[in-house]
Design a protein around this motif. Structure first.
Motif, mmCIF file in Angstrom:
data_model
loop_
_atom_site.group_PDB
_atom_site.id
_atom_site.type_symbol
_atom_site.label_atom_id
_atom_site.label_comp_id
_atom_site.label_asym_id
_atom_site.label_seq_id
_atom_site.Cartn_x
_atom_site.Cartn_y
_atom_site.Cartn_z
ATOM 1 N N TYR A 1 -6.573 -2.656 -7.595
ATOM 2 C CA TYR A 1 -7.899 -2.224 -7.950
ATOM 3 C C TYR A 1 -7.739 -1.411 -9.062
ATOM 4 C CZ TYR A 1 -8.901 -4.192 -3.306
ATOM 5 O OH TYR A 1 -8.943 -4.879 -2.264
ATOM 6 N N PRO A 2 -7.573 -1.910 -10.443
ATOM 7 C CA PRO A 2 -7.298 -1.102 -11.475
ATOM 8 C C PRO A 2 -8.533 -0.310 -11.806
ATOM 9 C CG PRO A 2 -7.375 -3.205 -12.138
ATOM 10 C CD PRO A 2 -7.189 -3.316 -10.640
ATOM 11 N N GLU A 3 -9.775 -0.794 -11.535
ATOM 12 C CA GLU A 3 -10.880 -0.119 -12.020
ATOM 13 C C GLU A 3 -11.226 1.198 -10.977
ATOM 14 O OE1 GLU A 3 -13.775 -2.954 -12.681
ATOM 15 O OE2 GLU A 3 -12.923 -3.812 -14.307
ATOM 16 N N SER A 4 -10.636 1.215 -9.702
ATOM 17 C CA SER A 4 -11.029 2.015 -8.696
ATOM 18 C C SER A 4 -9.363 2.576 -8.275
ATOM 19 C CB SER A 4 -11.818 1.488 -7.579
ATOM 20 O OG SER A 4 -11.880 2.535 -6.672
ATOM 21 N N PRO A 5 -8.731 3.497 -9.029
ATOM 22 C CA PRO A 5 -7.571 4.023 -8.518
ATOM 23 C C PRO A 5 -7.522 4.551 -7.206
ATOM 24 C CG PRO A 5 -8.079 4.545 -10.790
ATOM 25 C CD PRO A 5 -9.315 4.067 -10.214
ATOM 26 N N LYS A 6 -8.591 5.119 -6.628
ATOM 27 C CA LYS A 6 -8.786 5.963 -5.289
ATOM 28 C C LYS A 6 -9.280 5.336 -4.473
ATOM 29 C CE LYS A 6 -8.838 10.560 -7.388
ATOM 30 N NZ LYS A 6 -9.862 11.803 -7.550
ATOM 31 N N ASN A 7 -9.400 3.869 -4.750
ATOM 32 C CA ASN A 7 -9.581 2.799 -3.361
ATOM 33 C C ASN A 7 -8.863 3.044 -2.265
ATOM 34 O OD1 ASN A 7 -10.034 0.211 -2.015
ATOM 35 N ND2 ASN A 7 -11.155 -0.326 -3.730
ATOM 36 N N LYS A 8 -9.361 2.992 -0.828
ATOM 37 C CA LYS A 8 -8.703 3.195 0.363
ATOM 38 C C LYS A 8 -7.667 2.067 0.434
ATOM 39 C CE LYS A 8 -12.283 1.507 3.399
ATOM 40 N NZ LYS A 8 -13.275 1.704 4.509
ATOM 41 N N ASN A 9 -7.956 1.020 -0.220
ATOM 42 C CA ASN A 9 -7.121 -0.152 -0.018
ATOM 43 C C ASN A 9 -6.421 -0.587 -0.951
ATOM 44 O OD1 ASN A 9 -8.431 -0.881 2.750
ATOM 45 N ND2 ASN A 9 -10.287 -1.635 1.355
ATOM 46 N N GLN A 10 -6.114 0.563 -1.789
ATOM 47 C CA GLN A 10 -5.053 0.430 -3.215
ATOM 48 C C GLN A 10 -3.869 -0.085 -2.848
ATOM 49 O OE1 GLN A 10 -4.861 -0.664 -6.220
ATOM 50 N NE2 GLN A 10 -6.328 1.197 -6.948
ATOM 51 N N ALA A 11 -3.317 -0.839 -3.496
ATOM 52 C CA ALA A 11 -1.874 -1.466 -3.406
ATOM 53 C C ALA A 11 -1.486 -1.460 -4.834
ATOM 54 C CB ALA A 11 -1.791 -2.621 -2.717
ATOM 55 N N TYR A 12 0.207 -1.793 -4.669
ATOM 56 C CA TYR A 12 0.864 -1.824 -5.841
ATOM 57 C C TYR A 12 1.737 -3.110 -5.973
ATOM 58 C CZ TYR A 12 -0.488 3.075 -5.728
ATOM 59 O OH TYR A 12 -1.493 4.376 -5.713
ATOM 60 N N LEU B 1 4.559 6.761 -7.504
ATOM 61 C CA LEU B 1 3.742 5.811 -7.857
ATOM 62 C C LEU B 1 2.808 6.140 -9.219
ATOM 63 C CD1 LEU B 1 2.486 5.201 -4.290
ATOM 64 C CD2 LEU B 1 4.266 3.891 -5.572
ATOM 65 N N GLN B 2 2.248 7.047 -9.398
ATOM 66 C CA GLN B 2 1.380 7.489 -10.435
ATOM 67 C C GLN B 2 2.205 7.345 -11.780
ATOM 68 O OE1 GLN B 2 -0.311 11.275 -9.346
ATOM 69 N NE2 GLN B 2 -2.058 10.170 -8.230
ATOM 70 N N PRO B 3 3.420 8.021 -11.992
ATOM 71 C CA PRO B 3 4.275 7.776 -13.092
ATOM 72 C C PRO B 3 4.618 6.241 -13.146
ATOM 73 C CG PRO B 3 5.013 9.601 -11.786
ATOM 74 C CD PRO B 3 4.035 8.874 -10.736
ATOM 75 N N ALA B 4 4.839 5.587 -12.181
ATOM 76 C CA ALA B 4 5.145 4.150 -12.664
ATOM 77 C C ALA B 4 4.060 3.451 -12.884
ATOM 78 C CB ALA B 4 5.573 3.661 -11.245
ATOM 79 N N ILE B 5 2.659 3.805 -12.503
ATOM 80 C CA ILE B 5 1.452 3.227 -13.266
ATOM 81 C C ILE B 5 1.351 3.446 -14.723
ATOM 82 C CG2 ILE B 5 -0.877 3.209 -13.327
ATOM 83 C CD1 ILE B 5 0.040 1.652 -10.982
ATOM 84 N N LEU B 6 1.598 4.810 -15.046
ATOM 85 C CA LEU B 6 1.580 5.309 -16.440
ATOM 86 C C LEU B 6 2.474 4.626 -17.331
ATOM 87 C CD1 LEU B 6 1.183 9.119 -15.800
ATOM 88 C CD2 LEU B 6 -0.640 7.159 -16.542
ATOM 89 N N GLU C 1 6.759 11.399 2.837
ATOM 90 C CA GLU C 1 5.241 11.792 2.874
ATOM 91 C C GLU C 1 4.422 11.022 1.777
ATOM 92 O OE1 GLU C 1 2.494 15.836 3.929
ATOM 93 O OE2 GLU C 1 4.636 15.875 3.363
ATOM 94 N N VAL C 2 3.057 10.809 2.364
ATOM 95 C CA VAL C 2 2.251 9.772 1.191
ATOM 96 C C VAL C 2 2.053 10.537 -0.155
ATOM 97 C CG1 VAL C 2 0.026 8.972 0.973
ATOM 98 C CG2 VAL C 2 1.226 8.672 3.024
ATOM 99 N N ARG C 3 1.498 11.881 -0.002
ATOM 100 C CA ARG C 3 1.334 12.756 -1.432
ATOM 101 C C ARG C 3 2.411 12.780 -2.381
ATOM 102 N NH1 ARG C 3 -3.237 17.293 0.733
ATOM 103 N NH2 ARG C 3 -4.719 15.931 1.526
ATOM 104 N N PRO C 4 3.473 13.434 -1.825
ATOM 105 C CA PRO C 4 4.567 13.268 -2.688
ATOM 106 C C PRO C 4 4.990 12.214 -3.392
ATOM 107 C CG PRO C 4 4.984 15.034 -0.932
ATOM 108 C CD PRO C 4 3.725 14.020 -0.391
ATOM 109 N N LEU C 5 5.036 11.006 -2.540
ATOM 110 C CA LEU C 5 5.306 9.573 -3.081
ATOM 111 C C LEU C 5 4.460 9.173 -3.966
ATOM 112 C CD1 LEU C 5 7.146 7.251 -2.565
ATOM 113 C CD2 LEU C 5 5.482 6.376 -0.622
ATOM 114 N N ARG C 6 3.034 9.413 -3.932
ATOM 115 C CA ARG C 6 1.972 8.867 -4.955
ATOM 116 C C ARG C 6 2.330 9.894 -5.990
ATOM 117 N NH1 ARG C 6 -2.395 9.992 -2.139
ATOM 118 N NH2 ARG C 6 -2.601 8.022 -1.368
ATOM 119 N N THR D 1 0.962 -1.185 -0.124
ATOM 120 C CA THR D 1 -0.036 -0.095 0.043
ATOM 121 C C THR D 1 0.854 1.180 0.074
ATOM 122 O OG1 THR D 1 -0.301 0.228 2.424
ATOM 123 C CG2 THR D 1 -1.656 -1.396 1.287
ATOM 124 N N THR D 2 0.160 2.486 -0.367
ATOM 125 C CA THR D 2 0.967 3.643 -0.358
ATOM 126 C C THR D 2 1.604 4.132 1.056
ATOM 127 O OG1 THR D 2 -0.555 4.454 -2.052
ATOM 128 C CG2 THR D 2 0.804 5.942 -1.015
#
Length: 257
Positions: free
Chosen positions: A242-253, A229-234, A220-225, A209-210
């Protein structure tokens, strides 16, 4: 918000016993003093981390960024930005230069906090400090309840284990990778390429998880994401749980093979 903030402060205290006197108490009166000083509009614009930071900084002594970071799973640069922002907004004052710089509450805010602390101390029963008969400031999970010893935490198997060590255990991270993480955490500055490489290693064959990454990397979480994390996903270096719900509170990578 108040319950959420008090819960966060309790969680921080499980890992570290701070030497400042008023932090032995649930900071409700201290929050109210800060709210009175700033006004509701300015106070509610503060982030949760900024509110916690203002609770940790004393009114009658100076503390360094390094000392404050023992409570926060954030990078030194992020802590510096938080402290500078609170200073520029008139809530903190600093002393010293560069790495020797320390911070305290601004004079008027410090005065309000000292008054609140005096009131709290006056209300505490003489024969059993921190055990009031009414519900005010009574610890709900017993971690602050002393037994003959001021600020004695309730014994726990994980009380003395640093947060990042617990995450390492939870994820089953092998010894070589744990060594890399420890070396990374000891350095004040890291190249973005090194950070990304370590993230990919941590997420290899496991969902992370983040928040877990934030604790492991001391960022810190926000700069890390936003920065990693977001560039690595792209770039398809990481995948979502949970690819269909990127903002899921239980999201993991997890690292893409």
């Amino acid at each position: 918000m108040r319950k959420k903030l008090e819960s966060k402060v309790r969680e921080l205290h499980k890992n570290k016993t701070w030497s400042l006197p008023y932090l032995s108490l649930v900071p409700r009166r201290i929050q109210e003093a800060q709210l009175h000083f700033m006004g509701a509009e300015k106070y509610h614009k503060l982030t949760t981390w900024e509110k916690i930071l203002l609770l940790l900084i004393p009114a009658d002594q100076y503390v360094s960024s390094k000392e404050l970071r023992e409570f926060f799973p954030i990078h030194q640069a992020d802590m510096g930005k938080l402290l500078s922002k609170l200073r520029d907004e008139g809530y903190l004052q600093d002393s010293g230069k560069s790495n020797a710089k320390k911070y305290s509450l601004k004079d008027k805010l410090g005065e309000e906090v000292r008054k609140a602390y005096t009131a709290v101390s006056f209300m505490a029963p003489k024969d059993d400090f921190m055990a009031p008969k009414d519900d005010f400031m009574a610890p709900k999970d017993d971690f602050l309840a002393p037994k003959g010893d001021f600020m004695a935490p309730k014994p726990s198997n994980t009380a003395t284990i640093p947060a990042h060590k617990r995450v390492i255990q939870e994820l089953g991270i092998p010894a070589p990778l744990e060594k890399q993480i420890e070396e990374y955490r000891r350095k004040d500055r890291q190249a973005p390429e090194g950070t990304m490489s370590l993230i990919l290693d941590i997420c290899h064959t496991r969902w992370v998880t983040t928040l877990q990454l934030s604790i492991l990397l001391n960022r810190e979480v926000r700069p890390l994401r936003k920065n990693f994390l977001q560039p690595a996903i792209l770039c398809r270096k990481l995948e979502h749980l949970y690819p269909e719900s990127p903002k899921n509170k239980n999201q993991a990578y997890r690292t893409v093979e």
